[in-house]
Design an enzyme around this catalytic site. Structure first.
Site, PDB file in Angstrom:
ATOM      1  N   HIS A  72      -8.719  -1.944 -26.028  1.00 45.42           N
ATOM      2  CA  HIS A  72      -7.947  -0.760 -25.635  1.00 45.42           C
ATOM      3  C   HIS A  72      -6.459  -1.037 -25.839  1.00 45.42           C
ATOM      4  O   HIS A  72      -5.902  -1.957 -25.250  1.00 45.42           O
ATOM      5  CB  HIS A  72      -8.228  -0.397 -24.168  1.00 45.42           C
ATOM      6  CG  HIS A  72      -9.524   0.322 -23.992  1.00 45.42           C
ATOM      7  ND1 HIS A  72      -9.673   1.419 -23.179  1.00 45.42           N
ATOM      8  CD2 HIS A  72     -10.737   0.124 -24.568  1.00 45.42           C
ATOM      9  CE1 HIS A  72     -10.918   1.856 -23.261  1.00 45.42           C
ATOM     10  NE2 HIS A  72     -11.579   1.080 -24.085  1.00 45.42           N
ATOM     11  N   TYR A 200      -6.364   7.252 -15.645  1.00 44.32           N
ATOM     12  CA  TYR A 200      -6.049   7.113 -14.218  1.00 44.32           C
ATOM     13  C   TYR A 200      -5.523   8.468 -13.763  1.00 44.32           C
ATOM     14  O   TYR A 200      -4.594   9.009 -14.381  1.00 44.32           O
ATOM     15  CB  TYR A 200      -4.973   6.048 -13.994  1.00 44.32           C
ATOM     16  CG  TYR A 200      -5.459   4.623 -14.170  1.00 44.32           C
ATOM     17  CD1 TYR A 200      -5.930   3.899 -13.087  1.00 44.32           C
ATOM     18  CD2 TYR A 200      -5.448   4.006 -15.415  1.00 44.32           C
ATOM     19  CE1 TYR A 200      -6.376   2.590 -13.228  1.00 44.32           C
ATOM     20  CE2 TYR A 200      -5.887   2.698 -15.570  1.00 44.32           C
ATOM     21  CZ  TYR A 200      -6.348   1.993 -14.472  1.00 44.32           C
ATOM     22  OH  TYR A 200      -6.786   0.707 -14.618  1.00 44.32           O
ATOM     23  N   PRO A 292      -8.214  -2.511  -6.679  1.00 44.04           N
ATOM     24  CA  PRO A 292      -8.629  -2.548  -8.088  1.00 44.04           C
ATOM     25  C   PRO A 292      -7.768  -1.708  -9.036  1.00 44.04           C
ATOM     26  O   PRO A 292      -7.945  -1.786 -10.250  1.00 44.04           O
ATOM     27  CB  PRO A 292     -10.069  -2.031  -8.045  1.00 44.04           C
ATOM     28  CG  PRO A 292     -10.185  -1.287  -6.765  1.00 44.04           C
ATOM     29  CD  PRO A 292      -9.229  -1.898  -5.811  1.00 44.04           C
ATOM     30  N   LYS A 296      -6.612  -6.207 -11.828  1.00 44.02           N
ATOM     31  CA  LYS A 296      -6.075  -7.570 -11.873  1.00 44.02           C
ATOM     32  C   LYS A 296      -6.977  -8.644 -11.258  1.00 44.02           C
ATOM     33  O   LYS A 296      -6.789  -9.839 -11.519  1.00 44.02           O
ATOM     34  CB  LYS A 296      -4.724  -7.620 -11.121  1.00 44.02           C
ATOM     35  CG  LYS A 296      -3.602  -6.950 -11.843  1.00 44.02           C
ATOM     36  CD  LYS A 296      -3.073  -7.825 -12.973  1.00 44.02           C
ATOM     37  CE  LYS A 296      -2.449  -7.006 -14.057  1.00 44.02           C
ATOM     38  NZ  LYS A 296      -3.087  -7.069 -15.346  1.00 44.02           N
ATOM     39  N   TYR A 383       0.268  -4.627 -16.962  1.00 45.19           N
ATOM     40  CA  TYR A 383      -1.142  -4.257 -17.145  1.00 45.19           C
ATOM     41  C   TYR A 383      -1.847  -5.214 -18.108  1.00 45.19           C
ATOM     42  O   TYR A 383      -2.981  -5.637 -17.858  1.00 45.19           O
ATOM     43  CB  TYR A 383      -1.264  -2.808 -17.649  1.00 45.19           C
ATOM     44  CG  TYR A 383      -2.650  -2.229 -17.445  1.00 45.19           C
ATOM     45  CD1 TYR A 383      -2.954  -1.473 -16.320  1.00 45.19           C
ATOM     46  CD2 TYR A 383      -3.666  -2.469 -18.369  1.00 45.19           C
ATOM     47  CE1 TYR A 383      -4.230  -0.958 -16.120  1.00 45.19           C
ATOM     48  CE2 TYR A 383      -4.945  -1.960 -18.186  1.00 45.19           C
ATOM     49  CZ  TYR A 383      -5.212  -1.210 -17.054  1.00 45.19           C
ATOM     50  OH  TYR A 383      -6.484  -0.701 -16.862  1.00 45.19           O
TER      51      TYR A 383
HETATM   52  P1  FAD Z   1     -16.598 -13.110  -6.346  1.00 43.13           P
HETATM   53  O1  FAD Z   1     -16.918 -12.321  -7.555  1.00 43.13           O
HETATM   54  O2  FAD Z   1     -16.564 -12.425  -5.031  1.00 43.13           O
HETATM   55  O3  FAD Z   1     -17.643 -14.329  -6.286  1.00 43.13           O
HETATM   56  C1  FAD Z   1     -17.745 -15.154  -5.140  1.00 43.13           C
HETATM   57  C2  FAD Z   1     -19.147 -15.739  -5.082  1.00 43.13           C
HETATM   58  O4  FAD Z   1     -19.240 -16.617  -3.962  1.00 43.13           O
HETATM   59  C3  FAD Z   1     -20.206 -14.660  -4.869  1.00 43.13           C
HETATM   60  O5  FAD Z   1     -21.251 -14.819  -5.812  1.00 43.13           O
HETATM   61  C4  FAD Z   1     -20.686 -14.888  -3.440  1.00 43.13           C
HETATM   62  O6  FAD Z   1     -22.047 -14.529  -3.258  1.00 43.13           O
HETATM   63  C5  FAD Z   1     -20.453 -16.377  -3.272  1.00 43.13           C
HETATM   64  N1  FAD Z   1     -20.295 -16.784  -1.856  1.00 43.13           N
HETATM   65  C6  FAD Z   1     -19.675 -16.108  -0.862  1.00 43.13           C
HETATM   66  N2  FAD Z   1     -19.736 -16.781   0.292  1.00 43.13           N
HETATM   67  C7  FAD Z   1     -20.433 -17.916   0.040  1.00 43.13           C
HETATM   68  C8  FAD Z   1     -20.852 -19.014   0.832  1.00 43.13           C
HETATM   69  N3  FAD Z   1     -20.562 -19.067   2.146  1.00 43.13           N
HETATM   70  N4  FAD Z   1     -21.548 -20.002   0.251  1.00 43.13           N
HETATM   71  C9  FAD Z   1     -21.840 -19.951  -1.082  1.00 43.13           C
HETATM   72  N5  FAD Z   1     -21.491 -18.937  -1.888  1.00 43.13           N
HETATM   73  C10 FAD Z   1     -20.795 -17.931  -1.334  1.00 43.13           C
HETATM   74  N6  FAD Z   1     -10.750  -7.081 -11.439  1.00 43.13           N
HETATM   75  C11 FAD Z   1     -10.217  -6.999 -12.689  1.00 43.13           C
HETATM   76  O7  FAD Z   1      -9.605  -7.980 -13.160  1.00 43.13           O
HETATM   77  N7  FAD Z   1     -10.320  -5.873 -13.473  1.00 43.13           N
HETATM   78  C12 FAD Z   1     -10.962  -4.764 -13.014  1.00 43.13           C
HETATM   79  O8  FAD Z   1     -11.085  -3.796 -13.761  1.00 43.13           O
HETATM   80  C13 FAD Z   1     -11.511  -4.796 -11.675  1.00 43.13           C
HETATM   81  N8  FAD Z   1     -12.167  -3.747 -11.167  1.00 43.13           N
HETATM   82  C14 FAD Z   1     -12.763  -3.833  -9.943  1.00 43.13           C
HETATM   83  C15 FAD Z   1     -13.443  -2.731  -9.456  1.00 43.13           C
HETATM   84  C16 FAD Z   1     -14.035  -2.789  -8.210  1.00 43.13           C
HETATM   85  C17 FAD Z   1     -14.747  -1.569  -7.700  1.00 43.13           C
HETATM   86  C18 FAD Z   1     -13.988  -3.992  -7.446  1.00 43.13           C
HETATM   87  C19 FAD Z   1     -14.671  -4.068  -6.091  1.00 43.13           C
HETATM   88  C20 FAD Z   1     -13.315  -5.097  -7.920  1.00 43.13           C
HETATM   89  C21 FAD Z   1     -12.698  -5.035  -9.167  1.00 43.13           C
HETATM   90  N9  FAD Z   1     -12.003  -6.121  -9.687  1.00 43.13           N
HETATM   91  C22 FAD Z   1     -11.402  -6.020 -10.903  1.00 43.13           C
HETATM   92  C23 FAD Z   1     -11.912  -7.366  -8.915  1.00 43.13           C
HETATM   93  C24 FAD Z   1     -12.940  -8.432  -9.341  1.00 43.13           C
HETATM   94  O9  FAD Z   1     -14.243  -7.902  -9.300  1.00 43.13           O
HETATM   95  C25 FAD Z   1     -12.847  -9.664  -8.423  1.00 43.13           C
HETATM   96  O10 FAD Z   1     -11.515 -10.049  -8.316  1.00 43.13           O
HETATM   97  C26 FAD Z   1     -13.709 -10.836  -8.949  1.00 43.13           C
HETATM   98  O11 FAD Z   1     -15.065 -10.600  -8.693  1.00 43.13           O
HETATM   99  C27 FAD Z   1     -13.300 -12.162  -8.299  1.00 43.13           C
HETATM  100  O12 FAD Z   1     -14.162 -13.188  -8.711  1.00 43.13           O
HETATM  101  P2  FAD Z   1     -14.454 -14.436  -7.785  1.00 43.13           P
HETATM  102  O13 FAD Z   1     -15.392 -15.297  -8.555  1.00 43.13           O
HETATM  103  O14 FAD Z   1     -13.186 -14.992  -7.292  1.00 43.13           O
HETATM  104  O15 FAD Z   1     -15.173 -13.840  -6.490  1.00 43.13           O
HETATM  105  C1  PHB Z   2     -13.710  -0.451 -14.238  1.00 42.98           C
HETATM  106  O1  PHB Z   2     -14.000  -0.079 -15.381  1.00 42.98           O
HETATM  107  O2  PHB Z   2     -14.581  -0.792 -13.427  1.00 42.98           O
HETATM  108  C2  PHB Z   2     -12.279  -0.480 -13.834  1.00 42.98           C
HETATM  109  C3  PHB Z   2     -11.301  -0.226 -14.777  1.00 42.98           C
HETATM  110  C4  PHB Z   2      -9.955  -0.235 -14.396  1.00 42.98           C
HETATM  111  C5  PHB Z   2      -9.625  -0.516 -13.087  1.00 42.98           C
HETATM  112  C6  PHB Z   2     -10.611  -0.792 -12.147  1.00 42.98           C
HETATM  113  C7  PHB Z   2     -11.951  -0.773 -12.522  1.00 42.98           C
HETATM  114  O3  PHB Z   2      -8.315  -0.507 -12.713  1.00 42.98           O
END
Ligand code: FAD
Ligand code: PHB
Length: 388
Positions: A72, A200, A292, A296, A383
């Site tokens: 994109h 958006y 979100p 980021k 972004y």
């Molecule tokens: P997580 O994905 O939360 O992984 C943590 C893992 O640890 C999980 O599997 C969990 O089960 C495990 N865990 C938890 N507690 C324990 C425990 N006690 N013992 C063992 N394991 C445990 N980010 C972007 O960059 N771009 C986007 O477009 C974007 N869109 C989003 C849209 C939505 C709706 C949401 C909710 C989030 C979005 N994000 C986005 C954010 C992104 O999804 C998170 O920042 C990302 O998942 C972080 O990864 P992580 O591995 O740090 O944590």
């Molecule tokens: C998504 O596609 O899930 C998405 C895209 C942009 C955002 C957040 C989520 O800022």
């Protein structure tokens, strides 16, 4: 069991760290609370920056991303029915990629399985011990018995609700937090997206986002109340609420269909400082959360992992702890930039208050963004990902 680095959590941060360490000959074990199927069932991020793409390549799992990911070059912002285009390519020379977190997680899981590195799923009551001493340990229950892993370092990649951050004495950690009085209701549907670019939407009824996963699969979000639950949002009600928030062109292009996933996510900004405690390093959502809106969260998780992997590689290969000593400070510089950008996008595009003064401020902010090249460039740079 003994390993060099025990990783808590098999989300994108933990899996990516494991893969980068393995590539560099560093032994690691991942301990995850849920099953692999559960982890893969979560639909979250969609947009990744160049730094994340590069790291997935470095980890050796970028093939499917390059094949199926959608590049994109810009984004659309719709304000009260009128659309504006911001070109990242023209403003910064860079682009982002739309490639779902579910796919990234699958690629990383497959990559890990292919090299035979261990991930212990369904591990309960994970506990961290002796993080400040010379012999850190992780204990957990699995298949009815208690296990222990001895290690040199622990990487806390277990998300916002994980155990790693909570294992640190409260006096050693500073938490900064803002909770927004709203959530995002998201649905995934097997329908073509309304536009080639993400839209958006700022609208008096509330924020909306038109995103996608492929040319035939759409991802939509609408601002909802924190008191809402999924049961009160049948698909029909979702489409009826999304439609009036869009501009005429998008409304006409909108193809509705049954949802294949639906979830509500609360919006929160959160930072824990520092990100290192003795031999425990926090990375990703375990240390910080962004709403979100700025896309980021996953990208920050990837950049933390990049710094942490480099620090650990330096420790084992070059016998230098400089990277590890600077890890927290370096990661937090980027974290706070992303916090600021995500907070700004959130407050500019959501209906947060009923005060007409706030609404006028949002319009002034947006007007400035569309008219000023400097403002548009700053937006685009944030972004696509800042280079430092
Ligand atoms: P997580 O994905 O939360 O992984 C943590 C893992 O640890 C999980 O599997 C969990 O089960 C495990 N865990 C938890 N507690 C324990 C425990 N006690 N013992 C063992 N394991 C445990 N980010 C972007 O960059 N771009 C986007 O477009 C974007 N869109 C989003 C849209 C939505 C709706 C949401 C909710 C989030 C979005 N994000 C986005 C954010 C992104 O999804 C998170 O920042 C990302 O998942 C972080 O990864 P992580 O591995 O740090 O944590
Ligand atoms: C998504 O596609 O899930 C998405 C895209 C942009 C955002 C957040 C989520 O800022």
């Amino acid at each position: 069991m003994r390993t060099q680095v025990a990783i808590i959590g098999a989300g994108p941060a933990g899996l990516l760290l494991g893969q980068l360490l393995h590539k560099n000959g560093i032994d690691n074990v991942i301990v995850e609370r849920h099953t692999g199927e559960y982890v893969l069932g979560r639909v979250r991020a969609g947009v990744i920056e160049q730094v994340t793409m590069d790291l997935l390549d470095e980890a050796g799992v970028g093939e499917r991303m390059h094949r199926d990911g959608l590049i994109h070059d810009g984004v659309q912002i719709c304000v009260d029915g009128k659309r504006h285009h911001l070109s990242f390519k023209e403003l910064t020379g860079k682009s982002v990629m739309v490639y779902g977190q579910t796919e990234i997680t699958k690629d990383l899981m497959d990559g890990r399985a292919a090299v035979g590195a261990p991930t212990l799923y369904a591990a309960y009551d994970v506990a961290l011990h002796d993080i400040h001493g010379g012999k850190p340990r992780v204990t957990f229950r699995k298949d009815g018995s208690t296990h222990e892993i001895e290690c040199d370092f622990i990487a806390g990649c277990d998300g916002f609700h994980g155990i790693s951050r909570k294992s640190v004495p409260p006096s050693a950690i500073s938490n900064y937090e803002r909770v927004y009085p709203l959530g995002w209701l998201g649905i995934l549907s097997e329908t073509p997206p309304v536009s080639e670019e993400l839209i958006y939407v700022r609208h008096p009824r509330g924020f909306a986002l038109c995103s996608m996963r492929s040319p035939t699969r759409s991802r939509y979000y609408i601002q909802c109340s924190l008191a809402d639950d999924i049961e009160s949002w049948p698909d029909e009600r979702f489409w009826e609420e999304l439609r009036p928030r869009l501009d005429d062109e998008a409304r006409e292009a909108l193809v509705t269909g049954p949802s294949i996933e639906k979830s509500i996510a609360p919006l929160r900004s959160f930072v824990a400082e520092p990100m290192r405690f003795g031999r425990l390093f926090l990375a990703g959502d375990a240390a910080h959360i962004v709403p979100p809106t700025g896309a980021k969260g996953l990208n920050l998780a990837a950049s933390d992992v990049q710094y942490l992997a480099r620090g650990l590689i330096e420790h084992y290969r070059d016998k230098s702890d400089s990277g590890l000593e600077h890890y927290s400070e370096r990661a937090l510089l980027r974290v706070w930039k992303a916090e600021r950008f995500s907070w700004w996008m959130t407050t500019m595009l959501h209906r947060i208050s009923d005060n007409p003064f706030d609404y006028q401020l949002q319009l002034a902010d947006l007007d400035y963004l569309f008219r000023s090249k400097a403002a548009a460039t700053a937006f685009a740079e944030n972004y696509v990902g800042l280079p430092y």
